[in-house]
Scaffold this motif. Structure first.
Motif, PDB file in Angstrom:
ATOM      1  N   LEU A  54      44.400  32.244  47.609  1.00 40.87           N
ATOM      2  CA  LEU A  54      45.696  32.891  46.992  1.00 40.87           C
ATOM      3  C   LEU A  54      45.963  31.700  45.560  1.00 40.87           C
ATOM      4  O   LEU A  54      46.365  32.533  44.827  1.00 40.87           O
ATOM      5  CB  LEU A  54      46.972  31.945  47.806  1.00 40.87           C
ATOM      6  CG  LEU A  54      48.366  31.982  47.247  1.00 40.87           C
ATOM      7  CD1 LEU A  54      48.639  33.876  46.942  1.00 40.87           C
ATOM      8  CD2 LEU A  54      49.279  31.719  48.370  1.00 40.87           C
ATOM      9  N   HIS A  55      45.097  30.614  45.616  1.00 38.08           N
ATOM     10  CA  HIS A  55      45.034  30.172  44.544  1.00 38.08           C
ATOM     11  C   HIS A  55      44.551  31.051  43.212  1.00 38.08           C
ATOM     12  O   HIS A  55      44.835  30.940  41.983  1.00 38.08           O
ATOM     13  CB  HIS A  55      44.356  28.427  44.841  1.00 38.08           C
ATOM     14  CG  HIS A  55      44.174  28.028  43.931  1.00 38.08           C
ATOM     15  ND1 HIS A  55      44.935  27.018  43.008  1.00 38.08           N
ATOM     16  CD2 HIS A  55      42.954  27.599  42.660  1.00 38.08           C
ATOM     17  CE1 HIS A  55      44.664  26.342  42.428  1.00 38.08           C
ATOM     18  NE2 HIS A  55      43.297  26.291  42.205  1.00 38.08           N
ATOM     19  N   LYS A  56      43.126  31.375  43.199  1.00 37.88           N
ATOM     20  CA  LYS A  56      42.510  31.640  42.536  1.00 37.88           C
ATOM     21  C   LYS A  56      43.834  33.483  41.647  1.00 37.88           C
ATOM     22  O   LYS A  56      43.681  33.534  40.836  1.00 37.88           O
ATOM     23  CB  LYS A  56      40.737  32.909  42.733  1.00 37.88           C
ATOM     24  CG  LYS A  56      40.475  31.730  43.432  1.00 37.88           C
ATOM     25  CD  LYS A  56      38.787  32.198  43.895  1.00 37.88           C
ATOM     26  CE  LYS A  56      38.050  30.758  44.229  1.00 37.88           C
ATOM     27  NZ  LYS A  56      36.669  31.334  44.539  1.00 37.88           N
ATOM     28  N   ILE A  57      44.318  33.864  43.382  1.00 37.91           N
ATOM     29  CA  ILE A  57      44.883  34.597  42.906  1.00 37.91           C
ATOM     30  C   ILE A  57      45.971  34.355  41.625  1.00 37.91           C
ATOM     31  O   ILE A  57      46.845  34.933  40.411  1.00 37.91           O
ATOM     32  CB  ILE A  57      45.762  35.516  43.435  1.00 37.91           C
ATOM     33  CG1 ILE A  57      44.995  36.579  44.549  1.00 37.91           C
ATOM     34  CG2 ILE A  57      46.806  36.534  43.187  1.00 37.91           C
ATOM     35  CD1 ILE A  57      45.185  36.982  46.395  1.00 37.91           C
ATOM     36  N   CYS A  58      46.554  32.921  41.635  1.00 40.41           N
ATOM     37  CA  CYS A  58      47.897  32.712  40.991  1.00 40.41           C
ATOM     38  C   CYS A  58      47.172  31.718  39.564  1.00 40.41           C
ATOM     39  O   CYS A  58      48.009  32.458  38.117  1.00 40.41           O
ATOM     40  CB  CYS A  58      48.464  31.815  41.665  1.00 40.41           C
ATOM     41  SG  CYS A  58      49.632  32.251  43.197  1.00 40.41           S
ATOM     42  N   LYS A  59      46.347  32.132  39.766  1.00 34.44           N
ATOM     43  CA  LYS A  59      45.239  31.221  38.152  1.00 34.44           C
ATOM     44  C   LYS A  59      45.006  32.196  37.511  1.00 34.44           C
ATOM     45  O   LYS A  59      45.781  32.610  36.179  1.00 34.44           O
ATOM     46  CB  LYS A  59      43.939  30.333  38.567  1.00 34.44           C
ATOM     47  CG  LYS A  59      44.081  29.086  38.817  1.00 34.44           C
ATOM     48  CD  LYS A  59      42.666  28.054  39.300  1.00 34.44           C
ATOM     49  CE  LYS A  59      42.083  28.301  38.098  1.00 34.44           C
ATOM     50  NZ  LYS A  59      41.000  27.374  38.439  1.00 34.44           N
ATOM     51  N   ILE A  60      44.495  33.623  37.895  1.00 35.27           N
ATOM     52  CA  ILE A  60      44.748  34.744  37.292  1.00 35.27           C
ATOM     53  C   ILE A  60      45.559  35.077  36.258  1.00 35.27           C
ATOM     54  O   ILE A  60      45.702  35.748  35.384  1.00 35.27           O
ATOM     55  CB  ILE A  60      43.376  35.842  38.155  1.00 35.27           C
ATOM     56  CG1 ILE A  60      42.389  35.876  38.170  1.00 35.27           C
ATOM     57  CG2 ILE A  60      43.464  37.895  37.309  1.00 35.27           C
ATOM     58  CD1 ILE A  60      41.579  35.988  39.519  1.00 35.27           C
ATOM     59  N   ALA A  61      46.949  35.582  37.905  1.00 40.09           N
ATOM     60  CA  ALA A  61      47.843  35.805  37.092  1.00 40.09           C
ATOM     61  C   ALA A  61      48.607  35.228  35.968  1.00 40.09           C
ATOM     62  O   ALA A  61      49.132  35.409  35.125  1.00 40.09           O
ATOM     63  CB  ALA A  61      48.915  35.694  38.394  1.00 40.09           C
ATOM     64  N   LYS A  62      48.573  33.471  35.510  1.00 41.29           N
ATOM     65  CA  LYS A  62      48.500  32.732  34.994  1.00 41.29           C
ATOM     66  C   LYS A  62      48.197  33.052  34.019  1.00 41.29           C
ATOM     67  O   LYS A  62      48.464  32.964  32.696  1.00 41.29           O
ATOM     68  CB  LYS A  62      48.650  31.027  35.622  1.00 41.29           C
ATOM     69  CG  LYS A  62      48.862  30.259  34.671  1.00 41.29           C
ATOM     70  CD  LYS A  62      48.941  28.813  34.871  1.00 41.29           C
ATOM     71  CE  LYS A  62      49.707  27.916  34.234  1.00 41.29           C
ATOM     72  NZ  LYS A  62      49.948  26.436  34.675  1.00 41.29           N
ATOM     73  N   GLY A  63      46.981  33.436  33.821  1.00 42.75           N
ATOM     74  CA  GLY A  63      46.228  33.970  32.213  1.00 42.75           C
ATOM     75  C   GLY A  63      46.562  34.982  31.829  1.00 42.75           C
ATOM     76  O   GLY A  63      46.430  35.404  30.760  1.00 42.75           O
ATOM     77  N   LEU A  64      47.174  35.591  33.011  1.00 43.74           N
ATOM     78  CA  LEU A  64      47.599  37.093  32.764  1.00 43.74           C
ATOM     79  C   LEU A  64      49.060  37.376  31.676  1.00 43.74           C
ATOM     80  O   LEU A  64      49.619  38.039  31.484  1.00 43.74           O
ATOM     81  CB  LEU A  64      46.780  37.968  33.523  1.00 43.74           C
ATOM     82  CG  LEU A  64      45.761  38.387  34.577  1.00 43.74           C
ATOM     83  CD1 LEU A  64      45.457  40.095  34.898  1.00 43.74           C
ATOM     84  CD2 LEU A  64      45.088  39.453  32.884  1.00 43.74           C
ATOM     85  N   LYS A  65      49.485  36.001  32.223  1.00 38.85           N
ATOM     86  CA  LYS A  65      51.511  36.249  32.374  1.00 38.85           C
ATOM     87  C   LYS A  65      51.853  37.150  32.685  1.00 38.85           C
ATOM     88  O   LYS A  65      52.846  37.803  31.499  1.00 38.85           O
ATOM     89  CB  LYS A  65      50.933  35.729  29.921  1.00 38.85           C
ATOM     90  CG  LYS A  65      50.624  35.232  29.820  1.00 38.85           C
ATOM     91  CD  LYS A  65      51.235  34.526  28.103  1.00 38.85           C
ATOM     92  CE  LYS A  65      49.919  33.777  27.536  1.00 38.85           C
ATOM     93  NZ  LYS A  65      49.702  33.926  26.125  1.00 38.85           N
ATOM     94  N   VAL A  66      51.525  37.218  33.815  1.00 40.11           N
ATOM     95  CA  VAL A  66      52.099  38.298  35.272  1.00 40.11           C
ATOM     96  C   VAL A  66      52.565  37.873  35.665  1.00 40.11           C
ATOM     97  O   VAL A  66      52.043  36.880  36.215  1.00 40.11           O
ATOM     98  CB  VAL A  66      51.350  39.117  35.364  1.00 40.11           C
ATOM     99  CG1 VAL A  66      50.644  40.032  33.730  1.00 40.11           C
ATOM    100  CG2 VAL A  66      49.939  39.713  35.978  1.00 40.11           C
ATOM    101  N   ASP A  67      53.789  38.284  36.705  1.00 36.35           N
ATOM    102  CA  ASP A  67      53.692  38.054  38.112  1.00 36.35           C
ATOM    103  C   ASP A  67      52.726  38.324  39.128  1.00 36.35           C
ATOM    104  O   ASP A  67      52.152  38.974  38.738  1.00 36.35           O
ATOM    105  CB  ASP A  67      54.914  38.296  38.618  1.00 36.35           C
ATOM    106  CG  ASP A  67      55.955  37.537  40.172  1.00 36.35           C
ATOM    107  OD1 ASP A  67      55.191  37.855  41.354  1.00 36.35           O
ATOM    108  OD2 ASP A  67      56.584  36.979  40.351  1.00 36.35           O
TER     109      ASP A  67
END
Length: 101
Positions: A54-67
């Motif tokens: 979940l931590h990696k998913i949130c990091k990736i989403a933040k990098g993409l600027k998406v939810d």
């Protein structure tokens, strides 16, 4: 760990969503993973269908600027089509038949 086909399907769908969003935003996955602090090995594991944390998913989403929910949008419709796999974003000559159930 026991193999779970449903989890594998979700992991593949996550990788597909990631590649689709990167393509839509014209972002190179290597740059994205570097920007969010994930290694080449972690990128390869995620794109090959291993479950990201979940931590990696949130990091990736933040990098993409998406939810994060955009990366976790798993459609239930059944289709059979030729689509690009996550690796085709980096290696366009690959041809893969993806069957989503």
């Amino acid at each position: 760990m026991k193999y779970n086909p449903q989890e594998q399907k979700w992991s593949n769908q996550f990788a597909w969503n990631l590649s689709r969003i990167c393509k839509e935003k014209d972002i190179w996955m290597g740059d994205l993973f570097e920007r969010v602090g994930l290694t080449e090995r972690e990128k390869n594991r995620i794109l090959s269908g291993h479950n990201p944390t979940l931590h990696k998913i949130c990091k990736i989403a933040k990098g993409l600027k998406v939810d994060p929910s955009e990366l976790l949008n798993f459609k239930k419709e059944k289709t059979t089509a030729y689509k690009k796999s996550p690796y085709q974003v980096m290696y366009p000559s690959m041809r893969v038949k993806i069957i989503m159930q």
